[in-house]
Design a protein around this motif. Structure first.
Motif, PDB file in Angstrom:
ATOM      1  N   MET A  74       0.827  -1.205   0.000  1.00 15.10           N
ATOM      2  CA  MET A  74       0.000   0.000   0.000  1.00 15.10           C
ATOM      3  C   MET A  74       0.868   1.264   0.000  1.00 15.10           C
ATOM      4  SD  MET A  74      -3.145  -1.034   2.539  1.00 15.10           S
ATOM      5  CE  MET A  74      -4.123   0.402   2.062  1.00 15.10           C
ATOM      6  N   VAL A  75       1.923   1.277   0.805  1.00 17.06           N
ATOM      7  CA  VAL A  75       2.816   2.447   0.843  1.00 17.06           C
ATOM      8  C   VAL A  75       3.512   2.622  -0.507  1.00 17.06           C
ATOM      9  CG1 VAL A  75       4.914   3.394   1.863  1.00 17.06           C
ATOM     10  CG2 VAL A  75       3.178   2.347   3.331  1.00 17.06           C
ATOM     11  N   GLY A  76       3.989   1.525  -1.077  1.00 14.99           N
ATOM     12  CA  GLY A  76       4.700   1.602  -2.352  1.00 14.99           C
ATOM     13  C   GLY A  76       3.820   2.009  -3.512  1.00 14.99           C
ATOM     14  N   SER A  77       2.514   1.835  -3.384  1.00 16.89           N
ATOM     15  CA  SER A  77       1.575   2.170  -4.461  1.00 16.89           C
ATOM     16  C   SER A  77       1.100   3.621  -4.418  1.00 16.89           C
ATOM     17  CB  SER A  77       0.359   1.243  -4.393  1.00 16.89           C
ATOM     18  OG  SER A  77       0.736  -0.113  -4.515  1.00 16.89           O
ATOM     19  N   LEU A  78       1.499   4.373  -3.386  1.00 18.28           N
ATOM     20  CA  LEU A  78       1.027   5.745  -3.235  1.00 18.28           C
ATOM     21  C   LEU A  78       1.697   6.689  -4.227  1.00 18.28           C
ATOM     22  CD1 LEU A  78       1.088   6.106   0.667  1.00 18.28           C
ATOM     23  CD2 LEU A  78      -0.911   5.680  -0.783  1.00 18.28           C
ATOM     24  N   SER A  79       0.955   7.716  -4.638  1.00 13.63           N
ATOM     25  CA  SER A  79       1.540   8.799  -5.425  1.00 13.63           C
ATOM     26  C   SER A  79       2.441   9.625  -4.510  1.00 13.63           C
ATOM     27  CB  SER A  79       0.437   9.700  -5.995  1.00 13.63           C
ATOM     28  OG  SER A  79      -0.247  10.360  -4.925  1.00 13.63           O
ATOM     29  N   GLU A  80       3.242  10.527  -5.097  1.00 16.68           N
ATOM     30  CA  GLU A  80       4.127  11.363  -4.282  1.00 16.68           C
ATOM     31  C   GLU A  80       3.320  12.210  -3.297  1.00 16.68           C
ATOM     32  OE1 GLU A  80       6.946  13.677  -6.423  1.00 16.68           O
ATOM     33  OE2 GLU A  80       7.937  11.937  -7.330  1.00 16.68           O
ATOM     34  N   SER A 132       0.261  11.652  -2.045  1.00 14.78           N
ATOM     35  CA  SER A 132      -0.318  10.830  -0.987  1.00 14.78           C
ATOM     36  C   SER A 132       0.761  10.359  -0.022  1.00 14.78           C
ATOM     37  CB  SER A 132      -1.069   9.636  -1.584  1.00 14.78           C
ATOM     38  OG  SER A 132      -2.248  10.085  -2.245  1.00 14.78           O
ATOM     39  N   GLY A 133       1.964  10.137  -0.538  1.00 16.86           N
ATOM     40  CA  GLY A 133       3.077   9.786   0.340  1.00 16.86           C
ATOM     41  C   GLY A 133       3.405  10.908   1.308  1.00 16.86           C
ATOM     42  N   ARG A 134       3.359  12.145   0.814  1.00 19.97           N
ATOM     43  CA  ARG A 134       3.600  13.296   1.699  1.00 19.97           C
ATOM     44  C   ARG A 134       2.493  13.422   2.736  1.00 19.97           C
ATOM     45  NH1 ARG A 134       4.996  15.762  -3.253  1.00 19.97           N
ATOM     46  NH2 ARG A 134       3.021  16.908  -3.303  1.00 19.97           N
ATOM     47  N   LEU A 135       1.259  13.163   2.317  1.00 26.01           N
ATOM     48  CA  LEU A 135       0.145  13.219   3.265  1.00 26.01           C
ATOM     49  C   LEU A 135       0.304  12.162   4.355  1.00 26.01           C
ATOM     50  CD1 LEU A 135      -2.887  13.755   0.847  1.00 26.01           C
ATOM     51  CD2 LEU A 135      -1.730  15.474   2.238  1.00 26.01           C
ATOM     52  N   LEU A 136       0.727  10.972   3.955  1.00 26.85           N
ATOM     53  CA  LEU A 136       0.944   9.911   4.935  1.00 26.85           C
ATOM     54  C   LEU A 136       2.027  10.322   5.927  1.00 26.85           C
ATOM     55  CD1 LEU A 136       0.542   7.077   6.069  1.00 26.85           C
ATOM     56  CD2 LEU A 136       2.168   6.237   4.345  1.00 26.85           C
ATOM     57  N   ARG A 137       3.099  10.911   5.426  1.00 30.08           N
ATOM     58  CA  ARG A 137       4.163  11.348   6.331  1.00 30.08           C
ATOM     59  C   ARG A 137       3.631  12.394   7.315  1.00 30.08           C
ATOM     60  NH1 ARG A 137      10.084  14.100   4.833  1.00 30.08           N
ATOM     61  NH2 ARG A 137      10.821  14.179   7.014  1.00 30.08           N
ATOM     62  N   GLY A 138       2.855  13.333   6.810  1.00 33.31           N
ATOM     63  CA  GLY A 138       2.291  14.357   7.680  1.00 33.31           C
ATOM     64  C   GLY A 138       1.373  13.782   8.738  1.00 33.31           C
ATOM     65  N   LEU A 139       0.560  12.811   8.345  1.00 32.00           N
ATOM     66  CA  LEU A 139      -0.343  12.178   9.307  1.00 32.00           C
ATOM     67  C   LEU A 139       0.448  11.414  10.371  1.00 32.00           C
ATOM     68  CD1 LEU A 139      -3.036  10.914   6.789  1.00 32.00           C
ATOM     69  CD2 LEU A 139      -3.361  12.691   8.518  1.00 32.00           C
ATOM     70  N   ARG A 152      -8.363  11.567  -0.341  1.00 31.78           N
ATOM     71  CA  ARG A 152      -7.157  10.753  -0.525  1.00 31.78           C
ATOM     72  C   ARG A 152      -6.945   9.805   0.654  1.00 31.78           C
ATOM     73  NH1 ARG A 152      -3.023  11.984  -4.280  1.00 31.78           N
ATOM     74  NH2 ARG A 152      -3.627  13.622  -5.731  1.00 31.78           N
ATOM     75  N   VAL A 153      -7.261  10.289   1.854  1.00 32.28           N
ATOM     76  CA  VAL A 153      -7.122   9.439   3.039  1.00 32.28           C
ATOM     77  C   VAL A 153      -7.996   8.196   2.888  1.00 32.28           C
ATOM     78  CG1 VAL A 153      -7.633   9.285   5.514  1.00 32.28           C
ATOM     79  CG2 VAL A 153      -6.441  11.291   4.605  1.00 32.28           C
ATOM     80  N   ARG A 154      -9.181   8.363   2.302  1.00 31.26           N
ATOM     81  CA  ARG A 154     -10.091   7.236   2.125  1.00 31.26           C
ATOM     82  C   ARG A 154      -9.711   6.386   0.920  1.00 31.26           C
ATOM     83  NH1 ARG A 154     -13.831  11.346   2.675  1.00 31.26           N
ATOM     84  NH2 ARG A 154     -14.423  11.090   0.493  1.00 31.26           N
ATOM     85  N   THR A 155      -9.619   7.011  -0.249  1.00 30.86           N
ATOM     86  CA  THR A 155      -9.473   6.240  -1.484  1.00 30.86           C
ATOM     87  C   THR A 155      -8.080   5.643  -1.662  1.00 30.86           C
ATOM     88  OG1 THR A 155      -8.910   8.239  -2.756  1.00 30.86           O
ATOM     89  CG2 THR A 155     -11.237   7.613  -2.650  1.00 30.86           C
ATOM     90  N   LEU A 171      -4.908   5.553   3.076  1.00 27.57           N
ATOM     91  CA  LEU A 171      -4.029   6.103   4.116  1.00 27.57           C
ATOM     92  C   LEU A 171      -4.542   5.749   5.509  1.00 27.57           C
ATOM     93  CD1 LEU A 171      -3.164   9.660   2.727  1.00 27.57           C
ATOM     94  CD2 LEU A 171      -2.114   7.442   2.229  1.00 27.57           C
ATOM     95  N   ALA A 172      -5.858   5.752   5.680  1.00 30.33           N
ATOM     96  CA  ALA A 172      -6.433   5.402   6.982  1.00 30.33           C
ATOM     97  C   ALA A 172      -6.124   3.948   7.335  1.00 30.33           C
ATOM     98  CB  ALA A 172      -7.940   5.641   6.974  1.00 30.33           C
ATOM     99  N   VAL A 173      -6.126   3.072   6.331  1.00 32.19           N
ATOM    100  CA  VAL A 173      -5.815   1.661   6.569  1.00 32.19           C
ATOM    101  C   VAL A 173      -4.349   1.499   6.953  1.00 32.19           C
ATOM    102  CG1 VAL A 173      -5.735  -0.639   5.537  1.00 32.19           C
ATOM    103  CG2 VAL A 173      -7.620   0.903   4.993  1.00 32.19           C
ATOM    104  N   ILE A 174      -3.466   2.211   6.255  1.00 31.88           N
ATOM    105  CA  ILE A 174      -2.035   2.154   6.579  1.00 31.88           C
ATOM    106  C   ILE A 174      -1.800   2.631   8.003  1.00 31.88           C
ATOM    107  CG2 ILE A 174       0.258   3.065   6.022  1.00 31.88           C
ATOM    108  CD1 ILE A 174      -0.719   3.331   3.101  1.00 31.88           C
ATOM    109  N   LEU A 175      -2.443   3.717   8.379  1.00 32.04           N
ATOM    110  CA  LEU A 175      -2.283   4.256   9.726  1.00 32.04           C
ATOM    111  C   LEU A 175      -2.808   3.285  10.773  1.00 32.04           C
ATOM    112  CD1 LEU A 175      -3.308   7.953   9.066  1.00 32.04           C
ATOM    113  CD2 LEU A 175      -1.025   7.142   9.682  1.00 32.04           C
ATOM    114  N   ARG A 176      -3.932   2.637  10.488  1.00 30.36           N
ATOM    115  CA  ARG A 176      -4.484   1.674  11.444  1.00 30.36           C
ATOM    116  C   ARG A 176      -3.560   0.469  11.591  1.00 30.36           C
ATOM    117  NH1 ARG A 176      -6.292   0.742  16.147  1.00 30.36           N
ATOM    118  NH2 ARG A 176      -7.761  -0.985  16.348  1.00 30.36           N
TER     119      ARG A 176
END
Length: 217
Positions: free
Chosen positions: A159-165, A167-174, A197-200, A203-208
């Protein structure tokens, strides 16, 4: 009833194809910055430090801390380079404190794990898998926990490897505790766009998944 004393957990990481980087000095600085940030956020026995070339290593009391360190470092460096991680649990020994030479079953297990990641990356279907966990010989594995952890890492890594740049930045921020409103301002987009983006993008699944894995002893 006394609690079983768990062995320490070793993390070994490296940068994928670092020699092909057009700016190796800048990449090394980015690596040092990412490791410093991870060390400040994750409790450790020995902090993540660069060893030989672009390899780095650290030691943790809990498996969850090592997994958190791996995810944070990967996400922090993702726009510059991909990284891979081998995590091993077992006994550790210091052969030469001055030169930082370590040995012991945990280090062997972590090395085995990172080699397994490198081998799996040769298969296109597993190209996003960048983290593996191994137990040293003789370490208890009640109910096959190590297999379950490895399965969770495969899913999280993909899931992390499939993120766009973005969405990757958003994940880091979260992961750093930023709000969706703050992330929207930083990216120049609307809060609703961040929420979407968090839903689709999962990102919420990765965080959980991260929240659950970081609780492992």
């Amino acid at each position: 009833m006394s609690r079983v004393q768990l062995s320490p957990v070793v993390l070994i990481g490296d940068i994928v194809r670092s020699r092909s980087s057009a700016d190796r000095r800048g990449l090394h600085r980015a690596l040092e910055s990412a490791l410093a940030d991870t060390n400040a956020r994750v409790d450790h026995v020995e902090p993540l430090e660069v060893t030989v070339g672009d390899e780095f290593q650290g030691v943790y009391t809990h498996l969850g801390a090592a997994l958190e360190a791996a995810l944070r470092t990967r996400v922090a460096l993702r726009e510059r380079a991909e990284t891979r991680y081998g995590i091993g649990r077992g006994a550790t020994t210091t052969l030469d404190a001055k030169r930082g030479i370590k040995d012991g079953p945990a280090w062997w297990a972590a090395r085995e794990a990172i080699v397994a990641v490198e081998e799996e990356a040769r298969r296109a279907a597993l190209g996003h898998v960048h983290t593996a966990y191994r137990l040293a010989e003789g370490e208890p594995d009640d109910l096959g926990t190590s297999v379950a952890v490895d399965a969770a890492l495969h899913c999280q890594d993909h899931m992390v490897g499939s993120l766009s740049e973005r969405s990757g930045r958003l994940l880091r921020g979260l992961l750093e505790g930023m709000t969706q409103k703050e992330l929207a301002a930083a990216e120049g987009i609307t809060p609703s766009a961040v929420s979407q983006r968090v839903r689709t993008d999962g990102l919420a699944v990765i965080l959980r998944c991260h929240e659950l894995l970081r609780t492992l002893p």
